[in-house]
Structure formats: C-alpha cells, structure tokens
Design a protein around this motif. Structure first.
Motif, PDB file in Angstrom:
ATOM      1  N   LYS A  16       0.833  -1.212   0.000  1.00  0.00           N
ATOM      2  CA  LYS A  16       0.000   0.000   0.000  1.00  0.00           C
ATOM      3  C   LYS A  16       0.860   1.251   0.000  1.00  0.00           C
ATOM      4  O   LYS A  16       1.803   1.364   0.783  1.00  0.00           O
ATOM      5  CB  LYS A  16      -0.884  -0.010   1.254  1.00  0.00           C
ATOM      6  CG  LYS A  16      -1.568   1.315   1.552  1.00  0.00           C
ATOM      7  CD  LYS A  16      -2.617   1.188   2.636  1.00  0.00           C
ATOM      8  CE  LYS A  16      -3.119   2.523   3.113  1.00  0.00           C
ATOM      9  NZ  LYS A  16      -4.187   2.457   4.079  1.00  0.00           N
ATOM     10  N   GLY A  19      -4.688   5.342  -1.192  1.00  0.00           N
ATOM     11  CA  GLY A  19      -6.073   4.899  -1.175  1.00  0.00           C
ATOM     12  C   GLY A  19      -6.403   3.822  -2.203  1.00  0.00           C
ATOM     13  O   GLY A  19      -7.312   3.010  -1.982  1.00  0.00           O
ATOM     14  N   ASP A  22      -6.387   0.493  -0.644  1.00  0.00           N
ATOM     15  CA  ASP A  22      -7.576   0.244   0.190  1.00  0.00           C
ATOM     16  C   ASP A  22      -8.745  -0.223  -0.678  1.00  0.00           C
ATOM     17  O   ASP A  22      -9.474  -1.147  -0.317  1.00  0.00           O
ATOM     18  CB  ASP A  22      -8.005   1.521   0.930  1.00  0.00           C
ATOM     19  CG  ASP A  22      -7.076   1.867   2.094  1.00  0.00           C
ATOM     20  OD1 ASP A  22      -6.751   0.975   2.881  1.00  0.00           O
ATOM     21  OD2 ASP A  22      -6.692   3.043   2.207  1.00  0.00           O
ATOM     22  N   ARG A 296      -0.592  12.026   2.028  1.00  0.00           N
ATOM     23  CA  ARG A 296       0.581  12.285   1.202  1.00  0.00           C
ATOM     24  C   ARG A 296       0.777  13.802   1.242  1.00  0.00           C
ATOM     25  O   ARG A 296      -0.182  14.562   1.099  1.00  0.00           O
ATOM     26  CB  ARG A 296       0.329  11.848  -0.246  1.00  0.00           C
ATOM     27  CG  ARG A 296       0.313  10.346  -0.431  1.00  0.00           C
ATOM     28  CD  ARG A 296       0.132   9.942  -1.881  1.00  0.00           C
ATOM     29  NE  ARG A 296      -1.158  10.338  -2.410  1.00  0.00           N
ATOM     30  CZ  ARG A 296      -1.338  11.131  -3.470  1.00  0.00           C
ATOM     31  NH1 ARG A 296      -0.308  11.627  -4.119  1.00  0.00           N
ATOM     32  NH2 ARG A 296      -2.550  11.437  -3.890  1.00  0.00           N
ATOM     33  N   LYS A 301      -3.288  17.937  -1.991  1.00  0.00           N
ATOM     34  CA  LYS A 301      -4.005  17.801  -0.731  1.00  0.00           C
ATOM     35  C   LYS A 301      -4.234  19.146  -0.034  1.00  0.00           C
ATOM     36  O   LYS A 301      -4.697  19.194   1.098  1.00  0.00           O
ATOM     37  CB  LYS A 301      -3.262  16.833   0.186  1.00  0.00           C
ATOM     38  CG  LYS A 301      -3.121  15.424  -0.402  1.00  0.00           C
ATOM     39  CD  LYS A 301      -4.451  14.694  -0.514  1.00  0.00           C
ATOM     40  CE  LYS A 301      -4.287  13.309  -1.108  1.00  0.00           C
ATOM     41  NZ  LYS A 301      -5.536  12.535  -1.166  1.00  0.00           N
ATOM     42  N   THR A 350       6.601  10.162   8.103  1.00  0.00           N
ATOM     43  CA  THR A 350       6.811   8.749   7.810  1.00  0.00           C
ATOM     44  C   THR A 350       5.504   8.131   7.350  1.00  0.00           C
ATOM     45  O   THR A 350       4.450   8.777   7.400  1.00  0.00           O
ATOM     46  CB  THR A 350       7.346   8.035   9.073  1.00  0.00           C
ATOM     47  OG1 THR A 350       7.395   6.636   8.835  1.00  0.00           O
ATOM     48  CG2 THR A 350       6.448   8.245  10.281  1.00  0.00           C
ATOM     49  N   TYR A 360      -6.538   8.579  13.857  1.00  0.00           N
ATOM     50  CA  TYR A 360      -7.978   8.675  13.569  1.00  0.00           C
ATOM     51  C   TYR A 360      -8.770   8.522  14.867  1.00  0.00           C
ATOM     52  O   TYR A 360      -9.761   9.216  15.108  1.00  0.00           O
ATOM     53  CB  TYR A 360      -8.417   7.574  12.600  1.00  0.00           C
ATOM     54  CG  TYR A 360      -7.945   7.735  11.170  1.00  0.00           C
ATOM     55  CD1 TYR A 360      -8.373   8.805  10.392  1.00  0.00           C
ATOM     56  CD2 TYR A 360      -7.110   6.790  10.576  1.00  0.00           C
ATOM     57  CE1 TYR A 360      -7.958   8.936   9.071  1.00  0.00           C
ATOM     58  CE2 TYR A 360      -6.691   6.913   9.252  1.00  0.00           C
ATOM     59  CZ  TYR A 360      -7.114   7.984   8.512  1.00  0.00           C
ATOM     60  OH  TYR A 360      -6.705   8.122   7.207  1.00  0.00           O
ATOM     61  N   LEU A 377     -10.365   8.819   0.849  1.00  0.00           N
ATOM     62  CA  LEU A 377     -10.799   7.791   1.800  1.00  0.00           C
ATOM     63  C   LEU A 377     -10.582   8.267   3.225  1.00  0.00           C
ATOM     64  O   LEU A 377     -11.279   7.855   4.142  1.00  0.00           O
ATOM     65  CB  LEU A 377     -10.003   6.496   1.594  1.00  0.00           C
ATOM     66  CG  LEU A 377     -10.180   5.807   0.251  1.00  0.00           C
ATOM     67  CD1 LEU A 377      -9.332   4.546   0.199  1.00  0.00           C
ATOM     68  CD2 LEU A 377     -11.642   5.462   0.016  1.00  0.00           C
TER      69      LEU A 377
HETATM   70  P1  ADP Z   1      -4.562   9.156  -1.751  1.00  0.00           P
HETATM   71  O1  ADP Z   1      -4.792  10.274  -2.696  1.00  0.00           O
HETATM   72  O2  ADP Z   1      -3.228   9.255  -1.087  1.00  0.00           O
HETATM   73  O3  ADP Z   1      -4.838   7.794  -2.300  1.00  0.00           O
HETATM   74  P2  ADP Z   1      -6.828   8.641   0.027  1.00  0.00           P
HETATM   75  O4  ADP Z   1      -7.549   9.522   0.996  1.00  0.00           O
HETATM   76  O5  ADP Z   1      -7.658   8.036  -1.048  1.00  0.00           O
HETATM   77  O6  ADP Z   1      -5.608   9.455  -0.555  1.00  0.00           O
HETATM   78  O7  ADP Z   1      -6.169   7.417   0.830  1.00  0.00           O
HETATM   79  C1  ADP Z   1      -4.994   7.512   1.562  1.00  0.00           C
HETATM   80  C2  ADP Z   1      -4.787   6.227   2.352  1.00  0.00           C
HETATM   81  O8  ADP Z   1      -3.416   6.163   2.757  1.00  0.00           O
HETATM   82  C3  ADP Z   1      -5.594   6.174   3.631  1.00  0.00           C
HETATM   83  O9  ADP Z   1      -5.829   4.825   3.985  1.00  0.00           O
HETATM   84  C4  ADP Z   1      -4.646   6.844   4.657  1.00  0.00           C
HETATM   85  O10 ADP Z   1      -4.941   6.483   5.981  1.00  0.00           O
HETATM   86  C5  ADP Z   1      -3.322   6.285   4.206  1.00  0.00           C
HETATM   87  N1  ADP Z   1      -2.161   7.142   4.490  1.00  0.00           N
HETATM   88  C6  ADP Z   1      -1.802   8.299   3.880  1.00  0.00           C
HETATM   89  N2  ADP Z   1      -0.641   8.756   4.380  1.00  0.00           N
HETATM   90  C7  ADP Z   1      -0.269   7.884   5.334  1.00  0.00           C
HETATM   91  C8  ADP Z   1       0.857   7.794   6.216  1.00  0.00           C
HETATM   92  N3  ADP Z   1       1.817   8.713   6.192  1.00  0.00           N
HETATM   93  N4  ADP Z   1       0.939   6.742   7.054  1.00  0.00           N
HETATM   94  C9  ADP Z   1      -0.052   5.796   7.063  1.00  0.00           C
HETATM   95  N5  ADP Z   1      -1.127   5.814   6.255  1.00  0.00           N
HETATM   96  C10 ADP Z   1      -1.233   6.835   5.393  1.00  0.00           C
END
Ligand code: ADP
Length: 488
Positions: A16, A19, A22, A296, A301, A350, A360, A377
């Motif tokens: 992963k 998103g 996921d 990210r 964002k 990180t 969360y 998400l």
């Molecule tokens: P993206 O545009 O990055 O796909 P989304 O909101 O669709 O954005 O999904 C991002 C996913 O990645 C979520 O599950 C979020 O919790 C996870 N995520 C993003 N950054 C981190 C991080 N630094 N550490 C852990 N999980 C992260």
C-alpha cells in the motif's frame, strides 16, 4: 454471473502507498459477497510484499511476455485471502526492487505488467468476462485487451482514481516495447507522448471514476489535467461511483492498533487522545481540541493553503498532529513549523499504518482542504472513527461531507468552497466554536455517528455496470429477440 478480473498496482493487505490499495483490497470482497459477480485480482509481485504473504503463494505457471524484440519471463503465483483469489506476476528485473514506484523506468515496468496480464489469461483456470483495470499503471491492459482480443467477448472497465498521474513516456517506447502495428499508436498517444491513462480511457468499454462530482469535474479543463476533451467525448460511457471503506477493518470497536476501543463513547475517545498526545510529545489534556492530518504531503491535498494559515490557527488553544510523507517543500514546512510551536504542533514524516489508526481514533477533527480530490478515503475513515472532517468542497469530499448548519442542525463536518487560505481558516475557527458549544457539538457528533460509507451500495453499482455488458452480449448474439422483448 459475471467473472471479473481486477488488475491494479497495489492492494491491501499486501502492498500500500495510498487509497488505491484500500479500494482494491476491499471492493472485490464486497462484490464477491453477492452472487451476481465473481472477482479475482491480479497484481505485480513486488519484492516489498512481506515474506509471510510470499511464502503462502503457489506457482501457477511461468510464461513469456513479449516486450519489443525481447521476451521477458513472468511467473504467475496465486493465493486466497478472505474469499478472494489473488494472482501475482513476478519478474526479477522489473519488480525485485525496493519500494513500489519512483523509478526512471516506471512506464516500462507497467507496459510489461499490462502485457503480462493479457498473456497470463489462458493459465488462470478462470475466464473473465470483464477486466476491470485501475489507474494509469493498468490503462494499457484495456488497450491490449481491445487490440489483441485474447478472449471472445471480453469487455473492459477502466477506473480513474487520480487523473493527475498519467504514466507518460517517450513515444519511441511504442516501437521498442509494444509489438503492435503503428495503426494502434493514435489510441495511446497524447501530445506527442505515450500516455497510459489516455490509453485506458480511449480503449475501455466503460470508464468510471470514484465519485459523481469528480466524474463531472474532470470534463473541465481545470480538473481534467489535459484529458478533459477526451473525457467529454466519452461522457456517455463515464460514470462516477463513490468509494467505500472496509467498515469491518476500519472499526474503532475492533481495531487492534488503538489503545481504547469504542463505538460512540467520547470518554474512550479521550483515552486515545491522551495516549496520542503522549506519543507525540504534546501536553496531555483530553479536553484540548485535537486536529489531525494524515496524508501524502503533495500539492493536491491543499498544503499551500495550510502553509498560509497554520501559524495563525496555532494562536488558538488547539493541538495539531500531522502524519505524512511527500514533497520536500511540505515536509520542510511542517518540520520547521513544529519547531516554532512545540506545544501545539507535532509532526511525523513517515508512513505508519498503526500510527495513522491511532490518530484517527484520537482526533476530534480531520483536516483535508484538497485542491482536488477524486474521492478521498481519509475523510471516510475519519468519520468512521468519529473525527469531524474539515474539507474543501471538491470531488468526493463534496459528495461525502456536508457542512454543519447550526440553524438546521444538519451536516457531518465543515467545508469551504474556494481554494483560498482564508476560507480554510474560517472553517477551522468555526469548527472550534462548535467544539466549545456543547449543544451544537453533540448535534454534530450525532450526525457523524450516522455517516456510513460501507461498500454495499457502490458494489451494487459496479455489479449493475458489469451486468450491462451481459445484456448487450445477449442482444448482439441474438439470444433474445429484441422485437419480442415487450411481450416478455
Ligand atoms: P490518496 O490520494 O493518497 O490515495 P486517500 O484519501 O484516497 O488518498 O487514501 C490515503 C490512504 O493512505 C488512507 O488509507 C490513509 O490512511 C493512508 N495514508 C496516507 N498517508 C499515510 C501515512 N503517512 N501513514 C499511514 N497511512 C497513510
């Protein structure tokens, strides 16, 4: 029943970066719970996939994949997890590397992968009626499927998860890697370059994206990233289906990573807050409003807005915790801002799934002022953990978060319209005033508790989409006499 082969570049729980993983990790399970469609999933076998998964995989076949004048060997592996069969394509040269993306030859890696998906079809013991490809990395699967026609009546769906990333390569790659006649170049070329996203949109039988609002937005030059005219041309075949989340996995009552499990209890949520304050080195005080960002750290964002107003917002009696990785500009900004406000701001640069879930669970508010957002998400996960989202009204954020209205008592978050730092600051300040008004706060939390974003409804929409092909096939094969339909 429709057999569907998903193909994508990432998928939980194996690998992963965002998103997309996921979605690919949870939507097939949801579709397979119905009897109308059956989904299997094909992914690259990255070295980075943890050993405990790799040791469970069984070899299906080893095949040759044509890449220009060479053949590359690919092994197909499989494993079953939570009722879904996964196939993995391995190739030492392309996928035995650290990380997932970010290599100079990413385009070539996914040309190879896309072709391998097609070449693997005869070996799967599974005949898909539909290949459902996701994002630019698999856009060429739709192109190869249409051009090479590996199976009779095979249809393709292409889902755009983020149109900003298109997989653009020099046009010379076409001659070097594709083994196709020049007749097919036009369907893959955009502005003199090879473009995998364009190829997917152009060749797929149906195109979807991950929210109704984004489906409209990307037909506009501001959001279309140069592909708006093509999307306008394909608008009859373009739909927006909102993403869900795996509400069993993201569940504050069951989440093994959080210190105090809860359903609605604010008392338990406060325990998670106090734990996180300790972890982040912030003053421990369960009453203090805690705002979090998990993202990210990229322009999309909305961090240019955050840059403008963070110092001013931190004059308020609040705490902000940030988790993310990304562009140096934003990493540097948060790093230095933390030095200026050690009592109010804490930052972790990180990627950490466990910490994300703890955040969360701890948060009162979740900040997400995106410039554009295909679905998003994180605001859905935040709602699931009873953290109130503060978002800009764009794409999926617009479709999932309604701004709180103190007169009507409606709304599950806070939102603002224009990509403007002052509007963000106003929304943040308004959220703080609601937090300190017990009647409004309780009403808002009631609305948050009612917000549910499971896959159920959206999975049904995908099943209906696949079923449209079946109906079309029946007509085209003359199985049903259209003239007699009215009498049936
Ligand atoms: P993206 O545009 O990055 O796909 P989304 O909101 O669709 O954005 O999904 C991002 C996913 O990645 C979520 O599950 C979020 O919790 C996870 N995520 C993003 N950054 C981190 C991080 N630094 N550490 C852990 N999980 C992260």
């Amino acid at each position: 029943m429709t057999n569907v082969l998903f193909t994508a570049s990432e998928c939980t729980p194996f690998i992963k970066t965002g998103g997309l993983a996921d979605v690919i990790g949870s939507l097939p399970q949801s579709i397979n719970k119905t009897t109308n469609s059956h989904v299997k999933v094909m992914l690259p076998l990255y070295d980075e996939i943890p050993d405990h998964w790799q040791t469970r995989m069984e070899l299906v076949a080893t095949i040759n994949v044509p890449v220009g004048w060479r053949n590359q060997e690919a092994s197909i592996f499989t494993l079953e997890h939570n009722g879904v069969d996964y196939f993995f394509i391995s190739n030492d040269y392309y996928f035995t590397r650290k990380g997932v993306y970010g290599y100079y030859d990413d385009g070539e890696r996914f040309v190879f992968f896309s072709r391998a998906v097609i070449e693997a079809l005869p070996y799967l013991n599974f005949t898909p009626d539909v290949i459902h490809a996701h994002d630019w990395q698999t856009g060429l699967v739709c192109a190869f499927a249409k051009i090479l026609q590996p199976l009779e009546n095979l249809k393709t769906v292409f889902t755009i998860h983020n149109i900003r990333y298109q997989g653009v390569m020099p046009h010379t790659m076409f001659g070097e890697m594709f083994n196709l006649s020049m007749d097919h170049f036009g369907g893959m070329e955009w502005n003199g370059m090879l473009n995998c996203m364009k190829s997917g949109i152009f060749h797929a039988d149906k195109v979807t994206t991950v929210s109704p609002s984004y489906a409209e937005e990307i037909k506009d030059p501001y959001y279309g990233e140069g592909l708006h005219s093509l999307l306008q041309e394909r608008s009859e075949d373009l739909t927006g289906i909102i993403n869900g989340i795996d509400t069993n996995d993201y569940h504050p009552l069951k989440d093994p990573y959080i210190v105090s499990n809860y359903r609605h209890s604010r008392g338990k949520k406060k325990e998670n807050k106090e734990y996180l304050q300790e972890v982040f080195g912030l003053p421990v005080d369960g009453e203090k409003p805690l705002y979090v960002i998990i993202s990210r750290l990229v322009e999309q964002k909305g961090f240019h807005l955050v840059q403008h107003i963070l110092d001013e917002f931190l004059q308020e009696d609040v705490q902000v915790a940030v988790l993310g990785t990304g562009e140096g500009e934003f990493e540097g900004f948060f790093y230095h801002a933390q030095e200026r406000h050690p009592e109010r701001l804490a930052v972790r640069l990180t990627f950490d799934e466990k910490l994300a879930r703890q955040m969360y669970a701890a948060a009162d508010f979740f900040i997400m002022p995106s410039q554009f957002e295909p679905c998003g998400l994180t605001q859905l996960i935040a709602l699931q953990y009873k953290a109130v989202p503060i978002v800009r009204e764009t794409g999926g954020l617009k479709d999932t978060v309604q701004s709180f209205n103190e007169i009507t008592g409606e709304g599950n978050g806070f939102s603002f319209t224009n990509y403007n730092a002052h509007e963000l600051l106003e929304a943040l300040k308004y959220s703080l005033s609601v937090y300190h008004n017990p009647i409004q706060w309780i009403q808002l939390l009631k609305n948050v508790n009612k917000s549910q974003f499971s896959w159920k409804e959206s999975a049904t929409q995908y099943i209906h989409l696949y079923a449209e092909f079946e109906t079309a096939n029946i007509y085209s094969q003359g199985v049903i006499d259209v003239a007699t339909l009215d009498n049936r």
